[in-house]
Design a protein around this motif. Sequence first.
Motif, PDB file in Angstrom:
ATOM      1  N   PHE A 177      -5.985  10.218 -12.630  1.00 42.85           N
ATOM      2  CA  PHE A 177      -4.891   9.249 -12.481  1.00 42.85           C
ATOM      3  C   PHE A 177      -5.148   7.977 -13.290  1.00 42.85           C
ATOM      4  O   PHE A 177      -6.268   7.479 -13.325  1.00 42.85           O
ATOM      5  CB  PHE A 177      -4.722   8.846 -11.014  1.00 42.85           C
ATOM      6  N   LYS A 179       4.786   7.756 -11.442  1.00 46.04           N
ATOM      7  CA  LYS A 179       5.313   7.461 -10.114  1.00 46.04           C
ATOM      8  C   LYS A 179       5.142   5.965  -9.886  1.00 46.04           C
ATOM      9  O   LYS A 179       4.039   5.439 -10.078  1.00 46.04           O
ATOM     10  CB  LYS A 179       4.473   8.273  -9.109  1.00 46.04           C
ATOM     11  N   ILE A 201       5.245   2.841  -7.254  1.00 46.09           N
ATOM     12  CA  ILE A 201       5.222   2.510  -5.820  1.00 46.09           C
ATOM     13  C   ILE A 201       4.917   1.020  -5.648  1.00 46.09           C
ATOM     14  O   ILE A 201       4.413   0.382  -6.579  1.00 46.09           O
ATOM     15  CB  ILE A 201       4.162   3.332  -5.046  1.00 46.09           C
ATOM     16  N   GLN A 242       1.007  -0.497  -1.490  1.00 43.53           N
ATOM     17  CA  GLN A 242       0.723   0.870  -1.023  1.00 43.53           C
ATOM     18  C   GLN A 242      -0.314   1.604  -1.878  1.00 43.53           C
ATOM     19  O   GLN A 242      -0.602   2.774  -1.645  1.00 43.53           O
ATOM     20  CB  GLN A 242       2.016   1.695  -1.010  1.00 43.53           C
ATOM     21  N   SER A 271      -3.330   3.149   0.071  1.00 47.29           N
ATOM     22  CA  SER A 271      -2.933   4.215   1.003  1.00 47.29           C
ATOM     23  C   SER A 271      -2.414   5.438   0.239  1.00 47.29           C
ATOM     24  O   SER A 271      -2.582   6.571   0.679  1.00 47.29           O
ATOM     25  CB  SER A 271      -1.902   3.715   2.016  1.00 47.29           C
ATOM     26  N   TYR A 272      -1.812   5.203  -0.931  1.00 46.67           N
ATOM     27  CA  TYR A 272      -1.362   6.324  -1.754  1.00 46.67           C
ATOM     28  C   TYR A 272      -2.556   7.203  -2.126  1.00 46.67           C
ATOM     29  O   TYR A 272      -2.533   8.415  -1.933  1.00 46.67           O
ATOM     30  CB  TYR A 272      -0.687   5.787  -3.027  1.00 46.67           C
ATOM     31  N   GLY A 329      -4.213   9.010   0.846  1.00 42.52           N
ATOM     32  CA  GLY A 329      -3.449  10.204   1.203  1.00 42.52           C
ATOM     33  C   GLY A 329      -3.711  11.354   0.250  1.00 42.52           C
ATOM     34  O   GLY A 329      -3.747  12.511   0.637  1.00 42.52           O
ATOM     35  N   MET A 330      -3.927  11.007  -1.027  1.00 43.82           N
ATOM     36  CA  MET A 330      -4.223  12.011  -2.056  1.00 43.82           C
ATOM     37  C   MET A 330      -5.590  12.612  -1.864  1.00 43.82           C
ATOM     38  O   MET A 330      -5.769  13.810  -1.969  1.00 43.82           O
ATOM     39  CB  MET A 330      -4.254  11.337  -3.440  1.00 43.82           C
ATOM     40  N   THR A 336      -7.534  12.801   0.719  1.00 45.81           N
ATOM     41  CA  THR A 336      -7.722  13.696   1.864  1.00 45.81           C
ATOM     42  C   THR A 336      -7.085  15.048   1.565  1.00 45.81           C
ATOM     43  O   THR A 336      -7.497  16.047   2.092  1.00 45.81           O
ATOM     44  CB  THR A 336      -7.103  13.137   3.168  1.00 45.81           C
ATOM     45  N   SER A 337      -6.062  15.028   0.718  1.00 45.67           N
ATOM     46  CA  SER A 337      -5.472  16.311   0.347  1.00 45.67           C
ATOM     47  C   SER A 337      -6.103  16.781  -0.914  1.00 45.67           C
ATOM     48  O   SER A 337      -6.680  17.724  -1.125  1.00 45.67           O
ATOM     49  CB  SER A 337      -3.970  16.174   0.151  1.00 45.67           C
TER      50      SER A 337
END
Lengths: 202, 441
Positions: free
Chosen positions: B399, B424, B426, B430, B433-434, B437-438, B440-441
């Motif tokens: 990224f 993207k 945002i 955020q 937190s973006y 969230g990434m 952890t996935s």
Amino acid sequence: MYMTMTNTVPQSVELDIRDQTIAIQRRGKLYDGSMQFVRSLGIEVSHQGPGLIEQCPTSGACILYLRDDDIPEYVARGAASMGIVGENVLAEKQAAVTIVRKLGFGQCRLVLAVPKDSPLMSLADLNGERIATSYPRVVNAFLKARGINAAIITIQGSVEVAPELNLADAICDIIQTGTTLQAHNLIELETVLESEAVLITQ
Amino acid sequence: MEQNTTQQKTIQPRTIQPRILKGTRDFLPADMARRDYVMNTIRRVFERFGYDTIETPVIEYAETLLGKYGEEGTKLLYQFKDNGGRDIALRYDQTVPTARFVAMYANQLPMPFKRYQISRVWRADKPAKGRYREFYQCDVDIIGTDAILSEVEIAAVINDVFTELGFTHYRIRCNSRRLINSILNSIGVPKDTQPKVLQLLDKLDKIGPDSLRIELNAIIDVVQVDALMKVMTMTGSTTEKLSALQEYDVSELKQFFALCNDYTIPESVLEFDVSLARGLDYYTGIIYEVMIPELTLGSVCGGGRYENLCSMFTTRQFSGVGVAFGFDRILMAMEELNLLNMVGLNAQVLVTNYDQTTLSDSITAVRALQSAGINTELYMQPVKFAKQFTYANQKQIPFVIVLGPDEIARQEVTIKNMETGKQKTIPRSQLVSYFNGMITS
């Protein structure tokens, strides 16, 4: 395995209910069905007053009234010998319990949804997008299996407002009829999980 | 002096041709990422069982290592005189220095002493494919107890290492030297012929029973060969084999397999192989060897019980059990089975450097992500974004965060996914937190 709820005791039920501690939802969507099921086992529950533990004198069973999120953990740790919980909750909690049987009520679906005017049209479009949900583990596993890497935003409730507030680009939430989605201008993209109430044990 | 300076001006500045010694290797960042991943995974399993690590010097007194590895080993030992004229040698393996270490610190060490060691050793061997002069060894041992539980624990460690590395098919072949000895004795193989027989037995897998029979015929008599081959080619489940071998010394193996079962090592993985001998003469009890059936690269891990580890350094007796993981072979196996495809380099996010006016915002973003545990770097110079993206691609950074004046004015950030090319935007608030969230996935 599948059975519809009736007021009579279904024939397939051969549970020894004596000395069983059964955890059920204290209030919410599974409450009525759970009470009905427990009664169908011959347990005389009343659930009067604020008490969380109800000892049923004739059957010898004990009912625990809990938050549904906590039921898998109570059963996994042996504090309850059985529990009634939605498969959606079970999938998220990943507790060490086994499903005895599906109970035929509390049907709902966990779905991915996007705003009506969203450019996101397919599952693949979710790559790199923000998804608000109360089911981060389920969504994570679902997307990972499909090779999609998205930013999961964990929110405990009212997930459906997240897109309006530019907190998320999509949501993944439980729906029963779909009216909540409509009210927030959201449309379904994909079903993640079909769920109903299940009886679980350690 | 003056003359010298003039001369230096006239000749070309001298550079040395960059090269490395035969049998040694340089590892580029991408290689190291994979090596570290494998090493850390193995280390994590060792530590989960409570093993600690030690380190011994690369250089030892030559006398410490001399004569410990047989005639061949002595030839391969790197030896030289140091600047003070002392005879010294480079670490040849981890076992002898550990024996020296245990003899020196026995009183300070908890017993049994559970140690793992992953370090470099040097051998003046003829370099060949897969054979290096400098390579890693990766050992795990329990020293100072003869309890069968230590054999079982080592089996569990082996099992967990290969599971955790992502192997789905691996076989831990196990046998007992006590059993083989008892078979050879009762068949009547003379003591001095036994080591030769053991070496031949190890070839069964490679050459097959018919060739083995021919080779055995040359050193023991036909009746003995028949009796031996009958036992060695036995098939069936572990329990079946053990009961068929009842007349020999199987008590140790019975206990071993029963406890391995308690450790939930699947029987499909743990294979009782009566023909496994592991030629080396220092093994005295349970022995192990791990194979990856899908690949033909030989054993990827091996070892066993040995008595008297430190006999050359002390009169005290130390029984031990342990195995060595073949680090380079495991790596080759994982490459071949595509188990390392997901291992990337370290940086997860690159933050762009637009110009002097945006720099402070870029640094703030970098620090926020770093605080959240996300490996983030800032591009060093305010050059065209295209160049910054190229750098991200070279470093396989997934990224890039684009922070230009427009984004800053709108309190936003643009995140470019380098794999898909998708961008993207945002809210800046955020950002962390973006990525959380990434990740952890």
